[in-house]
Enzyme design. Structure first.
Site, PDB file in Angstrom:
ATOM      1  N   ASP A  90     -19.338  40.756  11.639  1.00  0.00           N
ATOM      2  CA  ASP A  90     -19.007  39.388  11.219  1.00  0.00           C
ATOM      3  C   ASP A  90     -20.263  38.530  11.381  1.00  0.00           C
ATOM      4  OD1 ASP A  90     -18.308  36.740  11.081  1.00  0.00           O
ATOM      5  OD2 ASP A  90     -16.847  36.803  12.712  1.00  0.00           O
TER       6      ASP A  90
ATOM      7  N   GLN B   8     -21.851  33.343  11.421  1.00  0.00           N
ATOM      8  CA  GLN B   8     -22.774  32.439  12.122  1.00  0.00           C
ATOM      9  C   GLN B   8     -24.222  32.907  12.033  1.00  0.00           C
ATOM     10  OE1 GLN B   8     -21.843  29.575  13.184  1.00  0.00           O
ATOM     11  NE2 GLN B   8     -19.628  29.902  13.050  1.00  0.00           N
TER      12      GLN B   8
ATOM     13  N   CYS C 256     -10.950  28.942  16.773  1.00  0.00           N
ATOM     14  CA  CYS C 256     -10.386  30.197  16.251  1.00  0.00           C
ATOM     15  C   CYS C 256     -10.737  31.358  17.163  1.00  0.00           C
ATOM     16  CB  CYS C 256     -10.859  30.476  14.825  1.00  0.00           C
ATOM     17  SG  CYS C 256     -10.309  29.233  13.662  1.00  0.00           S
TER      18      CYS C 256
END
Lengths: 154, 401
Positions: B193, B196, B356
């Site tokens: 992921d 960022q 989140c």
């Protein structure tokens, strides 16, 4: 900068209820109507319990975690409606929601300390915080009206 | 590079006194990106891939040109770039396609409590449906993922590893390259992921050797609604599509159909044309700024912010060793949402909430935190105003004690 606006939101009464919440703590008594509400986006988590006798809210308790607006309003709400007839409580809920939305509301209707939340109307982002307890009350009353003799299973 | 000239590209920075420190949620959008999106909508506005007319051809060139720009950015092949709605939908695509194909009873999927929900939940769902086991890398005392701790949970049963490259709540850079190497020794597939990471540091998927990597456009100066899934070609080839319909088919019979090649078999329906073109422009913009400058700015602002925050009594910083411009903290005794309203009065935009990342909030014993996150257009003056806002919030709520 002037903190006038902010001071209309955070009144002394509100911070007092936040730091010294009234009617806090839940009862394991099944004659209460219990409602649990969460706001997953901000983490507010509130449970309220009401006991209804002869059409009046004779007892009310609340417990939860959240910001000062949501937690204090649960405390203020509990004091405001304790002893009130169900139909009057419904009127107060309705009037309160209009007030915090910044809509026209009945200023002559006695809402106790709940009137101090008028400043919320200038902070639409905090509307949910100011109404979570009142929504829970509304749901609890609905439970009672739908099933007035039901022993609560929660 | 001069920050003050860069700031002129952002309408809101020039025309208001906003201090924008919620970049980990979404970045602001510069004029060249907006102009490019407008160009598509105003001058082209047509569909891609099927029209024989010139406008459609031109739109297709721009759309596929954006894919080429992503491929260059990540150092991968053109066919390895799938456009999605964002990081979440990219990560979900891998789990619901490949995950449902390869995960079996008793398999282990490694993730962490540091994950954004979008990195962890798609695999929680696969694990539940397939009776597989979700395994969490133990976080160290700073709540960081370490290679050492990753080794403790890696086993012969590990089939998938789904981890973040940079934590959205703590700003730590995961030692992902070494984790990928170790995971591959066990034959596991690694999904990164990078929501960022992509806006803040250069990413080379060949060098990392990750199997999948996802990021969003809107955190790196692009529009919302566009993201990227990178996947190794041979893995994308084995994956079945999860959405069926227009644009993704080869031949359609009444009882069966064949599908286009990767990546088109995953891009069902009219694609996110304006979004992809906007992302292409955002990549050009980021390249013109340069990752060296972006990282330098993040570091300077982070150091300055932490130094100033450490001088304030009565605040708790949860990630004083953050690797990036992401700082999570709380003002003692003040709920983050109450503090956030004071910040808003000061026109300082920060995020207050669980980011989140509810499992991480539980690790921190907090319902929520305040998060400030920088980008290359922020200045030391922004940090000064942010620090002032902390002082004001403290003073305001202290007055009630």
């Amino acid at each position: 900068m002037a903190y006038g606006n902010l001071e209309t939101l955070y009144r002394q009464v509100i911070m007092d209820h936040y730091k010294n919440p009234r009617n806090k703590g839940l009862k394991g008594d099944e004659s209460f109507y219990t409602v649990h509400i969460k706001n997953p986006t901000c983490g507010d988590d509130l449970t309220i319990q009401i006991k209804v006798e002869d059409g009046r809210i004779t007892e009310i308790y609340q417990d939860g975690v959240g910001c000062s607006i949501s937690m204090s309003s649960a405390s203020v709400m509990s004091e405001t409606v304790k002893g009130m007839k169900i139909e009057d409580a419904i009127k107060v809920i309705d009037n309160y929601v209009h007030m915090v939305k910044g809509e026209a509301f009945d200023e002559n209707l006695d809402m106790g300390d709940a009137i101090v939340y008028q400043g919320v109307s200038q902070f639409p982002q905090r509307f949910k915080c100011a109404t979570i307890a009142w929504n829970a009350l509304s749901k609890a009353i609905e439970k009672h009206l739908n099933c007035p003799y039901h022993k609560d299973e929660e | 590079m001069d920050v003050h000239s860069i700031r002129k590209d952002f309408y809101i920075l020039v025309n208001s006194d906003l201090v924008y420190l919620d970049n980990a949620a979404s970045s602001l959008k510069p004029k060249p990106v907006i102009d490019m999106i407008n160009f598509y909508n105003e001058r082209l506005g047509v569909n891609v891939h099927r029209g024989v007319y010139r406008l459609s051809h031109e739109a297709t060139e721009l759309y596929e040109g954006a894919r080429e720009k992503v491929a260059k950015l990540l150092n991968c092949r053109f066919e390895e770039v799938v456009f999605t709605r964002g990081t979440s939908s990219a990560l979900n695509l891998v789990a619901s396609s490949l995950g449902m194909q390869i995960i079996e009873l008793g398999d282990e999927i490694i993730t962490s409590e540091l994950e954004h929900h979008s990195s962890m939940l798609p695999w929680q769902n696969v694990a539940r449906k397939k009776n597989a086991k979700l395994v969490f890398v133990p976080l160290d005392e700073d709540k960081r993922i370490t290679v050492e701790n990753f080794k403790k949970v890696l086993s012969d049963k590990t089939k998938v590893v789904a981890l973040n490259y940079i934590s959205n709540a703590m700003g730590y850079i995961t030692p992902i390259k070494e984790i990928i190497r170790l995971a591959h020794e066990k034959g596991a597939i690694v999904i990164v992921d990078s929501a960022q990471a992509a806006p803040h540091m250069p990413i080379d998927v060949k060098d990392l050797d990750c199997d999948f990597l996802a990021f969003s456009g809107h955190k790196m100066c692009g529009p919302t609604g566009i993201g990227v899934l990178y996947g190794k070609h041979h893995l994308l080839q084995t994956m079945e599509p999860v959405e069926f319909g227009g644009d993704m088919i080869d031949t359609v019979e009444l009882s069966c159909a064949t599908f286009k090649e990767t990546p088109y078999k995953f891009e069902t329906g009219t694609p996110i044309i304006g979004g992809a073109i906007g992302l292409g422009a955002a990549i050009d913009y980021i390249n013109s700024i340069g990752y060296d400058f972006i990282m330098q700015q993040d570091n300077i602002l982070r150091d300055y912010m932490l130094q100033e925050m450490k001088n304030i009594n009565g605040i708790t910083i949860y990630n004083p060793k953050t690797d990036t411009g992401i700082v999570s903290f709380n003002i003692d005794g003040v709920h983050p949402h109450d503090a956030a309203t004071v910040f808003d009065q000061e026109n300082v935009a920060i995020r207050a909430g669980h980011h989140c990342a509810q499992p991480l909030m539980r690790c921190l014993n907090q319902v929520a935190t305040i998060r400030a996150s920088t980008y290359f257009y922020n200045t030391k003056e922004d940090i000064d105003r942010f620090i002032q806002a902390i002082h004001k919030a403290k003073a305001f709520f202290d007055s009630f004690i």
